[in-house]
Design an enzyme around this catalytic site. Structure first.
Site, PDB file in Angstrom:
ATOM      1  N   GLY A   1      -2.791   3.930   8.121  1.00 49.98           N
ATOM      2  CA  GLY A   1      -1.804   2.823   8.159  1.00 49.98           C
ATOM      3  C   GLY A   1      -1.098   3.092   9.493  1.00 49.98           C
ATOM      4  O   GLY A   1      -1.533   3.616  10.360  1.00 49.98           O
ATOM      5  N   GLY A   2      -0.168   2.144   9.664  1.00 46.26           N
ATOM      6  CA  GLY A   2       0.504   1.944  10.883  1.00 46.26           C
ATOM      7  C   GLY A   2      -0.156   1.482  12.166  1.00 46.26           C
ATOM      8  O   GLY A   2       0.637   1.577  13.235  1.00 46.26           O
TER       9      GLY A   2
ATOM     10  N   HIS B   1      -8.471  -0.236  -3.402  1.00 45.86           N
ATOM     11  CA  HIS B   1      -9.288  -0.440  -2.382  1.00 45.86           C
ATOM     12  C   HIS B   1     -10.126   0.686  -2.042  1.00 45.86           C
ATOM     13  O   HIS B   1      -9.586   1.691  -1.515  1.00 45.86           O
ATOM     14  CB  HIS B   1      -8.323  -0.930  -1.172  1.00 45.86           C
ATOM     15  CG  HIS B   1      -9.042  -1.035   0.279  1.00 45.86           C
ATOM     16  ND1 HIS B   1      -8.378  -1.008   1.142  1.00 45.86           N
ATOM     17  CD2 HIS B   1     -10.205  -1.297   0.372  1.00 45.86           C
ATOM     18  CE1 HIS B   1      -9.256  -1.555   2.594  1.00 45.86           C
ATOM     19  NE2 HIS B   1     -10.390  -1.493   1.737  1.00 45.86           N
TER      20      HIS B   1
ATOM     21  N   GLY C   1      -1.374  -3.994   9.401  1.00 48.08           N
ATOM     22  CA  GLY C   1      -0.627  -4.418  10.011  1.00 48.08           C
ATOM     23  C   GLY C   1       0.300  -5.436   9.797  1.00 48.08           C
ATOM     24  O   GLY C   1       0.829  -6.257  10.575  1.00 48.08           O
TER      25      GLY C   1
ATOM     26  N   GLY D   1       1.854  -1.837   4.206  1.00 50.96           N
ATOM     27  CA  GLY D   1       1.954  -0.167   4.017  1.00 50.96           C
ATOM     28  C   GLY D   1       3.191   0.104   4.826  1.00 50.96           C
ATOM     29  O   GLY D   1       4.513   0.629   4.127  1.00 50.96           O
ATOM     30  N   SER D   2       2.875   0.499   6.092  1.00 49.25           N
ATOM     31  CA  SER D   2       3.979   1.045   6.649  1.00 49.25           C
ATOM     32  C   SER D   2       5.527   0.193   6.936  1.00 49.25           C
ATOM     33  O   SER D   2       6.420   0.661   6.813  1.00 49.25           O
ATOM     34  CB  SER D   2       3.637   1.585   8.073  1.00 49.25           C
ATOM     35  OG  SER D   2       2.806   0.629   8.659  1.00 49.25           O
TER      36      SER D   2
ATOM     37  N   SER E   1       0.724  -1.299  -0.031  1.00 47.47           N
ATOM     38  CA  SER E   1       0.178  -0.123  -0.069  1.00 47.47           C
ATOM     39  C   SER E   1       0.794   1.345  -0.051  1.00 47.47           C
ATOM     40  O   SER E   1       1.838   1.383   0.727  1.00 47.47           O
ATOM     41  CB  SER E   1      -0.852  -0.156   1.182  1.00 47.47           C
ATOM     42  OG  SER E   1      -1.291   1.452   1.610  1.00 47.47           O
TER      43      SER E   1
ATOM     44  N   ASP F   1      -5.232   2.796  -1.704  1.00 48.53           N
ATOM     45  CA  ASP F   1      -6.219   3.104  -0.574  1.00 48.53           C
ATOM     46  C   ASP F   1      -7.055   4.413  -1.019  1.00 48.53           C
ATOM     47  O   ASP F   1      -6.538   5.523  -0.961  1.00 48.53           O
ATOM     48  CB  ASP F   1      -5.835   3.251   0.624  1.00 48.53           C
ATOM     49  CG  ASP F   1      -5.173   1.677   1.147  1.00 48.53           C
ATOM     50  OD1 ASP F   1      -3.956   1.793   1.710  1.00 48.53           O
ATOM     51  OD2 ASP F   1      -6.011   0.876   1.115  1.00 48.53           O
TER      52      ASP F   1
ATOM     53  N   MET G   1     -10.146  -7.261   6.390  1.00 48.15           N
ATOM     54  CA  MET G   1      -9.450  -6.332   7.218  1.00 48.15           C
ATOM     55  C   MET G   1      -8.656  -6.690   8.337  1.00 48.15           C
ATOM     56  O   MET G   1      -9.527  -7.294   9.221  1.00 48.15           O
ATOM     57  CB  MET G   1     -10.245  -4.839   7.310  1.00 48.15           C
ATOM     58  CG  MET G   1     -10.690  -4.198   6.105  1.00 48.15           C
ATOM     59  SD  MET G   1      -9.234  -3.317   4.979  1.00 48.15           S
ATOM     60  CE  MET G   1      -8.596  -2.201   6.231  1.00 48.15           C
TER      61      MET G   1
ATOM     62  N   HIS H   1      -1.268  -1.558  -4.154  1.00 52.32           N
ATOM     63  CA  HIS H   1      -2.597  -1.136  -3.242  1.00 52.32           C
ATOM     64  C   HIS H   1      -2.804   0.075  -3.349  1.00 52.32           C
ATOM     65  O   HIS H   1      -1.929   0.851  -2.562  1.00 52.32           O
ATOM     66  CB  HIS H   1      -2.402  -1.955  -1.987  1.00 52.32           C
ATOM     67  CG  HIS H   1      -3.643  -2.078  -1.241  1.00 52.32           C
ATOM     68  ND1 HIS H   1      -4.883  -2.872  -1.390  1.00 52.32           N
ATOM     69  CD2 HIS H   1      -4.059  -1.310  -0.206  1.00 52.32           C
ATOM     70  CE1 HIS H   1      -5.579  -2.708  -0.496  1.00 52.32           C
ATOM     71  NE2 HIS H   1      -5.280  -1.733   0.078  1.00 52.32           N
TER      72      HIS H   1
ATOM     73  N   ASP I   1      -5.172  -6.893   4.980  1.00 50.66           N
ATOM     74  CA  ASP I   1      -4.553  -5.731   4.707  1.00 50.66           C
ATOM     75  C   ASP I   1      -4.835  -4.883   6.088  1.00 50.66           C
ATOM     76  O   ASP I   1      -5.957  -4.666   6.796  1.00 50.66           O
ATOM     77  CB  ASP I   1      -5.750  -4.998   3.989  1.00 50.66           C
ATOM     78  CG  ASP I   1      -5.516  -3.588   3.713  1.00 50.66           C
ATOM     79  OD1 ASP I   1      -6.197  -2.909   2.807  1.00 50.66           O
ATOM     80  OD2 ASP I   1      -4.270  -3.090   4.149  1.00 50.66           O
TER      81      ASP I   1
ATOM     82  N   MET J   1      -9.896   7.004   0.105  1.00 50.71           N
ATOM     83  CA  MET J   1     -10.637   7.137   1.104  1.00 50.71           C
ATOM     84  C   MET J   1     -11.389   8.586   1.059  1.00 50.71           C
ATOM     85  O   MET J   1     -10.709   9.434   0.666  1.00 50.71           O
ATOM     86  CB  MET J   1     -10.024   7.406   2.545  1.00 50.71           C
ATOM     87  CG  MET J   1      -8.883   6.144   2.431  1.00 50.71           C
ATOM     88  SD  MET J   1      -7.997   6.268   4.255  1.00 50.71           S
ATOM     89  CE  MET J   1      -7.119   4.640   4.209  1.00 50.71           C
TER      90      MET J   1
ATOM     91  N   MET K   1     -12.454   2.724  -0.077  1.00 51.01           N
ATOM     92  CA  MET K   1     -13.351   2.831   1.253  1.00 51.01           C
ATOM     93  C   MET K   1     -14.006   4.193   1.094  1.00 51.01           C
ATOM     94  O   MET K   1     -13.639   5.305   1.650  1.00 51.01           O
ATOM     95  CB  MET K   1     -12.020   3.088   2.515  1.00 51.01           C
ATOM     96  CG  MET K   1     -11.391   1.834   2.577  1.00 51.01           C
ATOM     97  SD  MET K   1     -10.026   1.872   3.393  1.00 51.01           S
ATOM     98  CE  MET K   1      -8.719   2.107   2.182  1.00 51.01           C
TER      99      MET K   1
HETATM  100  C1  DX5 Z   1      -6.217   1.011   5.835  1.00 52.41           C
HETATM  101  C2  DX5 Z   1      -5.739   0.648   4.603  1.00 52.41           C
HETATM  102  C3  DX5 Z   1      -4.383  -0.398   4.352  1.00 52.41           C
HETATM  103  C4  DX5 Z   1      -3.326   0.370   5.145  1.00 52.41           C
HETATM  104  C5  DX5 Z   1      -2.160  -0.684   5.395  1.00 52.41           C
HETATM  105  O1  DX5 Z   1      -7.407   1.573   5.918  1.00 52.41           O
HETATM  106  O2  DX5 Z   1      -6.578  -0.227   3.849  1.00 52.41           O
HETATM  107  O3  DX5 Z   1      -4.103  -0.654   3.119  1.00 52.41           O
HETATM  108  O4  DX5 Z   1      -2.652   1.343   4.160  1.00 52.41           O
HETATM  109  O5  DX5 Z   1      -1.252  -0.009   6.029  1.00 52.41           O
HETATM  110  P1  DX5 Z   1      -0.389  -0.923   6.994  1.00 52.41           P
HETATM  111  O6  DX5 Z   1       0.249  -1.928   6.299  1.00 52.41           O
HETATM  112  O7  DX5 Z   1       0.684   0.424   7.773  1.00 52.41           O
HETATM  113  O8  DX5 Z   1      -1.304  -1.271   8.279  1.00 52.41           O
HETATM  114 ZN    ZN Z   2      -6.093  -0.948   2.094  1.00 56.04          ZN
END
Ligand code: DX5
Ligand code: ZN
Length: 221
Positions: A145-146, A67, A176, A196-197, A10, A36, A138, A34, A174, A38, A69
């Site tokens: 993220g994070g 993705h 952590g 992601g992170s 991500s 995201d 999820m 990926h 998706d 939002m 959201m």
């Molecule tokens: C959160 C996103 C994830 C997020 C993952 O709503 O859908 O894709 O970016 O980031 P990490 O890997 O840092 O949890």
């Molecule tokens: Zn995502």
């Protein structure tokens, strides 16, 4: 027979001011990027509107896994397929007519994804599995993220693996995902991993993607 594994990093935690460069760091070692999306309605955060997301998708050197959201996703989901996404994931909680929207994504030539938030059961959505190319479980509350990986989502991953059976439906997790958690998720039955992170906080994001993949490569069913 071992399950095919995909790493779909991500970019939510990447440097948005230098996205081309950030994506360039990992594109060669990633299966999909990926993205995201939002809207600050379905989740309490905003990332991209359709116009800016389209630019990222059209400039991306590898396929994009969008993705979404976003609230009222019916109209916009097929447009993400039309603009070139390889895969478009909608949230069950945000979609009035799930079957119609999944069909519309496929009819525009993309893989269809169906996501559930941590509090949402997968059992209610098994009925759509013939229209789904990927389930997204999820493992954090969507929006940021994070966050910490939610171990208690592994029962839902196992349940989703049972729903999929021997069909070629991908099972994505998706939130952590890191060197510390990816093996927990693959052992529960996931085969597609968003990180992601863990990737963009690493000194060498590409090496991190390779390390994540090495940890889960060739996992037996
Ligand atoms: C959160 C996103 C994830 C997020 C993952 O709503 O859908 O894709 O970016 O980031 P990490 O890997 O840092 O949890
Ligand atoms: Zn995502």
């Amino acid at each position: 027979m071992s399950r095919e594994i995909r790493i779909t990093p991500s970019i939510l935690n990447a440097d948005f001011d230098h996205l081309d460069k950030e994506i360039g760091k990992i594109a060669q070692v990633s299966d999909l990027i990926h993205l995201d999306v939002m809207d600050n309605i379905f989740v309490p955060n905003f990332t991209f509107d359709f116009e800016s997301a389209s630019k990222i998708i059209q400039n991306c050197p590898i396929g994009v896994d969008a993705h979404l959201m976003v609230a009222d996703v019916e109209e916009i989901a097929p447009l993400y397929a039309q603009v070139g996404c390889e895969s478009v994931t909608i949230h069950a909680e945000a979609t009035k007519d799930i079957a119609k929207t999944l069909r519309a994504i496929r009819s525009e030539g993309a893989r269809s994804g169906l996501a559930v938030k941590p509090q949402t059961s997968i059992a209610d959505y098994e009925q759509f599995s013939d229209l789904v190319d990927m389930f997204l479980i999820m493992t954090v509350e969507p929006g940021f993220g994070g966050q910490k990986f939610m171990n208690d989502m592994m029962e839902k991953v196992r349940a989703t693996r049972r729903v999929i059976g021997d069909r070629p439906i991908w099972l994505q997790v998706d939130g952590g995902i890191s060197l510390e958690t990816i093996e927990i998720a693959v052992e529960a039955g996931a085969d597609t991993f968003v990180a992601g992170s863990a990737v963009f906080k690493a000194d060498d994001p590409a090496a991190m993607v390779v390390s994540l993949r090495e940890l889960v490569r060739g996992v037996a069913n």
